[in-house]
Design a protein around this motif. Structure first.
Motif, PDB file in Angstrom:
ATOM      1  N   ASN A  32       0.811  -1.191  -0.147  1.00 26.37           N
ATOM      2  CA  ASN A  32      -0.389   0.379   0.086  1.00 26.37           C
ATOM      3  C   ASN A  32       0.795   1.453  -0.414  1.00 26.37           C
ATOM      4  OD1 ASN A  32      -2.441  -1.000   0.358  1.00 26.37           O
ATOM      5  ND2 ASN A  32      -1.437  -2.207   2.591  1.00 26.37           N
ATOM      6  N   VAL A  33       0.723   2.307  -1.153  1.00 31.10           N
ATOM      7  CA  VAL A  33       1.346   2.828  -1.074  1.00 31.10           C
ATOM      8  C   VAL A  33       0.548   4.352  -0.160  1.00 31.10           C
ATOM      9  CG1 VAL A  33       1.817   5.268  -2.491  1.00 31.10           C
ATOM     10  CG2 VAL A  33       2.106   3.259  -3.447  1.00 31.10           C
ATOM     11  N   LEU A  34       1.932   4.544   0.935  1.00 29.92           N
ATOM     12  CA  LEU A  34       1.374   6.092   1.766  1.00 29.92           C
ATOM     13  C   LEU A  34       1.841   7.311   2.111  1.00 29.92           C
ATOM     14  CD1 LEU A  34       2.715   3.893   5.012  1.00 29.92           C
ATOM     15  CD2 LEU A  34       0.585   3.641   4.076  1.00 29.92           C
ATOM     16  N   ALA A  35       2.587   7.204   0.485  1.00 30.78           N
ATOM     17  CA  ALA A  35       2.942   8.576   0.438  1.00 30.78           C
ATOM     18  C   ALA A  35       3.990   8.300  -1.076  1.00 30.78           C
ATOM     19  CB  ALA A  35       3.530   9.367   1.438  1.00 30.78           C
ATOM     20  N   ASP A  36       3.572   9.185  -1.476  1.00 31.24           N
ATOM     21  CA  ASP A  36       4.882   9.432  -2.991  1.00 31.24           C
ATOM     22  C   ASP A  36       4.698  11.115  -3.418  1.00 31.24           C
ATOM     23  OD1 ASP A  36       5.254   9.093  -5.253  1.00 31.24           O
ATOM     24  OD2 ASP A  36       3.947   7.311  -6.890  1.00 31.24           O
ATOM     25  N   ARG A  37       5.994  11.140  -4.106  1.00 30.66           N
ATOM     26  CA  ARG A  37       6.561  12.339  -3.685  1.00 30.66           C
ATOM     27  C   ARG A  37       7.505  12.505  -4.905  1.00 30.66           C
ATOM     28  NH1 ARG A  37       8.485  17.471  -0.338  1.00 30.66           N
ATOM     29  NH2 ARG A  37       9.308  18.869  -1.681  1.00 30.66           N
ATOM     30  N   ALA A  38       7.225  13.594  -6.021  1.00 33.04           N
ATOM     31  CA  ALA A  38       9.240  13.779  -7.379  1.00 33.04           C
ATOM     32  C   ALA A  38       9.771  15.074  -7.327  1.00 33.04           C
ATOM     33  CB  ALA A  38       8.005  13.326  -8.763  1.00 33.04           C
ATOM     34  N   PHE A  39      10.465  14.772  -7.381  1.00 30.43           N
ATOM     35  CA  PHE A  39      11.332  16.326  -7.842  1.00 30.43           C
ATOM     36  C   PHE A  39      12.003  16.942  -8.515  1.00 30.43           C
ATOM     37  CE2 PHE A  39      11.535  14.983  -2.803  1.00 30.43           C
ATOM     38  CZ  PHE A  39      11.835  16.408  -1.958  1.00 30.43           C
ATOM     39  N   THR A  40      11.712  17.932  -9.165  1.00 31.27           N
ATOM     40  CA  THR A  40      12.461  17.782 -10.741  1.00 31.27           C
ATOM     41  C   THR A  40      13.210  17.506 -10.448  1.00 31.27           C
ATOM     42  OG1 THR A  40      12.742  20.215 -10.147  1.00 31.27           O
ATOM     43  CG2 THR A  40      10.769  19.638 -10.771  1.00 31.27           C
ATOM     44  N   SER A  41      14.442  16.999 -11.843  1.00 31.85           N
ATOM     45  CA  SER A  41      15.676  16.837 -11.618  1.00 31.85           C
ATOM     46  C   SER A  41      16.611  17.725 -11.760  1.00 31.85           C
ATOM     47  CB  SER A  41      15.788  16.097 -13.010  1.00 31.85           C
ATOM     48  OG  SER A  41      15.824  17.028 -13.991  1.00 31.85           O
TER      49      SER A  41
END
Length: 480
Positions: A179-188
């Motif tokens: 189960n995914v509890l949190a998901d975050r993406a930063f720009t490269s």
């Protein structure tokens, strides 16, 4: 550089049925399979995660530290598509002391990271998995990913993704059931590959940081504190890389981070990046200690002269003994360097495994309960380094280790002798037997100017004992 890592990962081939019986060096033979991860079980047994005999599968092998294989269990049921997995996998213990594994797998046209429980019979039961990418979406750079384990039930994976136009640094937090509890993406542009780190800093959340590519090559460092929802609670600049070392700016490249199980301090192994003028240096393999908030506490510099990607183990450069002391490894002259430190980062001792003409750099270090170390290397071997080898000259020599090394070799106008020996002396002779230099050793690195020496081959010798009468190490050094 990324292709180099990938090729090395595929080049790590293990044998399947019979192991050698040498005490120090165990060369795995038989049908080839790739090395993935290792976990100590007791004083003389270790669990090894390898590629299975069928394409795209993994296997678990329980073996003794003298090389005897006790059990080999293929896990053919964990991958349905015959896809050869790559990237980092990890064996771990949960809070209940049960063993588990995180690994990559293929389902249909998608790539996943999965979690599994390991039973006493070494059979793995997958408990859950998280989608990393699917066909037509961003492809993950698996050789850059790392896992953070909070308690054996909650996990974080971080990795880069890339398509033809967009590159991101992504963090996913999930539980054992997938189960995914949190998901975050930063720009490269926030992070580049070579200066990225992420860690579960303390009970409040995570620490993420790296070099801002927009100001490459010097770059500015951004450090983010994240809560368990991966939201930013604090952002600061120029913290992680800010080492006031003479002659260079102090950026650590290719960092590997491990948290001390007792103190919570973070230990980092990597190498220096740029000098004060912004020129690439890549000469000093380092271990540094920070508190859980990454405030600088202490540092140790390990001077080598190989390229930056060779300064540290490719995945696991640090491990901890039960008494809290630290084992670390790095590559020196394409051979193996292993050092032991106490909790305050005072060096206890160090040993070298010189190269035999092929790249033997460490892939992963495993600290055993009895003080021994196991080192897996990129030349398809496991080296068993006995505890006595760190401070017993005869024991070190009997196991193919050295307590002093000369570098760079070949070199130019300066030769360095590195040794943890105290009350020692170094002498250098030309090939006619004439002594060209002699001095007492009062530091871990003794630098010798060779500007006036003719080009050629020289013999160096390190002595210790009463009146420096006992020859400890010797070797040849070439001036070009």
């Amino acid at each position: 550089m990324k292709n180099l890592y990938l090729l090395l990962a595929f080049a790590l081939l293990f044998g399947t049925k019979t192991f050698g019986q040498e005490q120090l060096e165990v060369e795995l033979i038989g049908d080839s399979r790739g090395y993935i991860a290792m976990l100590s079980l007791n004083e003389d047994e270790v669990l090894v995660l390898t590629r299975g005999e069928e394409n795209g599968t993994i296997a678990l092998c329980r073996m003794k530290t003298d090389g005897e294989e006790l059990d080999y269990v293929a896990q053919n049921h964990l991958n349905e598509n015959g896809y050869t997995m790559f990237g980092q996998s990890l064996l771990f213990r949960g809070e209940d002391d049960n063993m588990g594994v995180i690994f990559h797998k293929k389902r249909a046209d998608s790539l996943w990271v999965a979690v599994g429980d390991i039973a006493d019979d070494l059979k793995v039961t997958e408990t859950g998995s998280v989608l990393l990418s699917s066909q037509g979406s961003m492809s993950p750079y698996f050789e850059e990913d790392q896992y953070l384990i909070e308690n054996g039930h909650t996990f974080v994976v971080h990795y880069f993704t890339c398509d033809s136009t967009v590159r991101q640094f992504r963090i996913v937090r999930f539980d054992k059931l997938g189960n995914v509890l949190a998901d975050r993406a930063f720009t490269s542009v926030i992070f580049d590959f070579d200066r990225l780190f992420a860690f579960n800093a303390d009970s409040t959340g995570y620490l993420v940081g790296g070099c801002d590519m927009r100001q490459h090559p010097i770059g500015s460092t951004r450090c983010y504190n994240l809560d368990f929802n991966l939201d930013t609670t604090l952002m600061h600049d120029e913290i992680y890389w800010d080492f006031p070392l003479p002659g260079w700016r102090g950026s650590i490249v290719y960092p590997y981070i491990a948290k001390h199980p007792k103190t919570g301090c973070l230990f980092v192994v990597g190498c220096s990046g740029y000098d004060t003028q912004g020129n690439e240096v890549f000469q000093d393999a380092m271990i540094a200690r920070f508190d859980p908030n990454m405030s600088h506490i202490d540092k140790w510099e390990l001077t080598t002269d190989t390229p930056a990607d060779d300064q540290r183990a490719f995945y696991k450069s640090i491990d901890f003994f039960p008494d809290g002391s630290i084992a670390m490894c790095a590559m020196v002259q394409y051979g193996i360097y292993v050092a032991r430190f106490d909790e305050d980062l005072n060096k206890i001792s160090e040993v070298f495994r010189p190269s035999t003409g092929t790249m033997q750099g460490p892939f992963e270090i495993c600290a055993m309960p009895n003080g021994d170390c196991l080192i897996t290397t990129i030349d398809d071997k496991i080296y068993h380094i006995l505890a006595d080898s760190f401070w017993n000259v005869e024991e070190a020599h009997a196991n193919g280790l050295k307590l002093a090394i000369a570098y760079p070799n070949p070199g130019g106008n300066e030769m360095h002798i590195r040794t943890a020996l105290k009350d020692a002396r170094v002498e250098v002779y030309d090939m006619n037997g004439r002594m060209v230099h002699s001095q007492e050793i009062d530091d871990e690195v003794t630098s010798i100017s060779t500007k006036s020496w003719p080009v050629g081959t020289y013999v160096w010798k390190v002595y210790e004992g009463v009146s420096f009468s006992s020859l400890v190490e010797c070797g040849k050094w070439v001036k070009e």
